[in-house]
Design an enzyme around this catalytic site. Sequence first.
Site, PDB file in Angstrom:
ATOM      1  N   SER A  15       4.903   0.967  -1.493  1.00 29.14           N
ATOM      2  CA  SER A  15       3.460   0.805  -1.556  1.00 29.14           C
ATOM      3  C   SER A  15       2.858   1.706  -2.644  1.00 29.14           C
ATOM      4  O   SER A  15       3.290   1.655  -3.783  1.00 29.14           O
ATOM      5  CB  SER A  15       2.862   1.086  -0.166  1.00 29.14           C
ATOM      6  N   ASP A  24       4.112  -5.513   2.379  1.00 33.94           N
ATOM      7  CA  ASP A  24       4.221  -4.060   2.202  1.00 33.94           C
ATOM      8  C   ASP A  24       5.503  -3.503   2.819  1.00 33.94           C
ATOM      9  O   ASP A  24       5.823  -3.770   3.985  1.00 33.94           O
ATOM     10  CB  ASP A  24       3.006  -3.390   2.850  1.00 33.94           C
TER      11      ASP A  24
END
Length: 600
Positions: free
Chosen positions: A350, A464
């Site tokens: 991320s 993610d």
Amino acid sequence: MLPFLSSLIPGQDHARYLVERLKRFALLAGLSDGAIRRLVAEARWFGLPGGARLKRDSENETALFLVVTGSLGVMVDHDGSRRLIAQVPPGETVGEVSLFTEEHSAEIIALRDSELLRIGPKVFEALVAKHPRIMIDMMRVMARRLIETTRAPREHTRPKTFAIVPLQEGLAGEPVAHRIAAALVEMGAKAAVLDVSAAGQSAEWFHTFEAAHDVVFYRGDAPGSAWSEACIRQADRVYLFARADRALPPGVIRTAKERICGRPELLLLHTHGSGGALPEHFALKSDQFETHHHIRQGRSGDIGRLARCVAGRAVGLVLGGGGARGFAHIGVVKALEEAGVPFDYLGGVSMGAIVAAGLAAEWSREELADRLKAAFVTAKPLSDYTLPLIALVRGSKMTDLLRTHFGSLRIEDLARPYFCISSDLTTGRIHEHCSGYLWRALRASAALPGIVPPVNAHGHLLVDGGVMNNLPVDLMRSRRIGPLIASDVTGEIDFSVRDSRYGERPVWRLIWQRMRGTPSIFDVLMRSGTVGSEAQRRLVRDEADFLFEPALEGVDPLDFKSFDRAVQEGYDHAARMIDKHGVPLTTLWCEGPAVAVPQR
């Protein structure tokens, strides 16, 4: 017959050579010189080329083998593939079980050119009859190996000999091996280079030379030559050497040994010093190479990085996810750079993946901060709201920003080895990005479910990486590169709600209160996207040799305006950690065994 083997030694001298070597075996320590000479006369000495399998038929079916020089590997079938469970160095024995039971489930492979002495069952029985203590010593050897097998997973043995073999003509004069060896010497290691002038030496000569050094490089002279092939057989790890501006030959060097000890690594020479995008003829995402390293002319840092990789002291930096809290990584990086820490391998998830990508692309710390501030504070990439059929935002602004800053750069083009991860919703597994367009990998790694649309990768939905692993320390540790530093910005966020009617209030009241004290849908989705990996994060972070955990109290994962504050808090925390423990971080990658470093 192998060029390295001691068969070049005349008869009597060869017998004396074997006697002297066998006297060093713990199994034969109690025997007199006369007894060892009789054993040599009755046993059979032979050579096994690196990569060759020890055939267990005929006279080899039930026999004891003494490793005089070289190294053997013990292979077993595990989950449909072969697995190396033990390495047998000089002075050790193998084949004890088959000697007693006439059965053998393991496969014996020469990890490098090796000399063996075969003792058949009749010779062994006669030896034990005269020297019963040998049986006790053998039982001790077998018991020790059994204990080692049932203990925790065996530590990976660091390679000692390295082959650097050219894949193209005209590379014999490039002094890459000597430059790496010189860097290792500066680190305090005893390193040396052997070239074609050493061809024809006996196995004893090579064994003695290697024993006198910590690291030995076998430098090949030409693609496919007898000396280059011998270098590959003699090495624990193989580096294939090529110029980035030339096509690779149709067939990359492949031997049985490479399939046992792992795939070769590729050294790419950039003669103009700039590096940059690789030509299309390099298929680095294939399974031909374990990894690759860029060597740019005039960049001494590339050689230093390679030297640390060879020594097992390459520094891995892992940066976790956390939205706006991830800006603290920039401050942590600043403190580490001021302490003189090199970043050899980079990985993240991320926001941590984006910061690590900037470091891998060799952006300066100032450029890294300016780019991220422009992308996430000024441009507001999560502001392109849409009808929430797939996600709350379209994700096009984030895509455009990533493409603007990283362009057509591919992961394999990066100056430093890099990976990031995303979560594959289709398979329920972690997806590791080690090749392909960098912007696209980052787009997947930061696609928080419900907020940003997933990325379609050949029909698989990638979101993610923090959903499954918000601090991929374990993936970096699996590379066995050396010491590992991690930065975890997740913190202990207070996500409690005091309103007993939370979620039931009318919309007008929430607007009137400006959502004060009430987690928004963004907050809920952000927390939901990472809470599942919380146990994983707590488990794997203990694998780091040095861990940074800036508190960042009051900094919300979506509070991008807190950029400067998060950077400063990350720096202050890291600087305090470095000063508090009083342990120079340089000890993490210096020559010698790993140093125990406090993690808190």
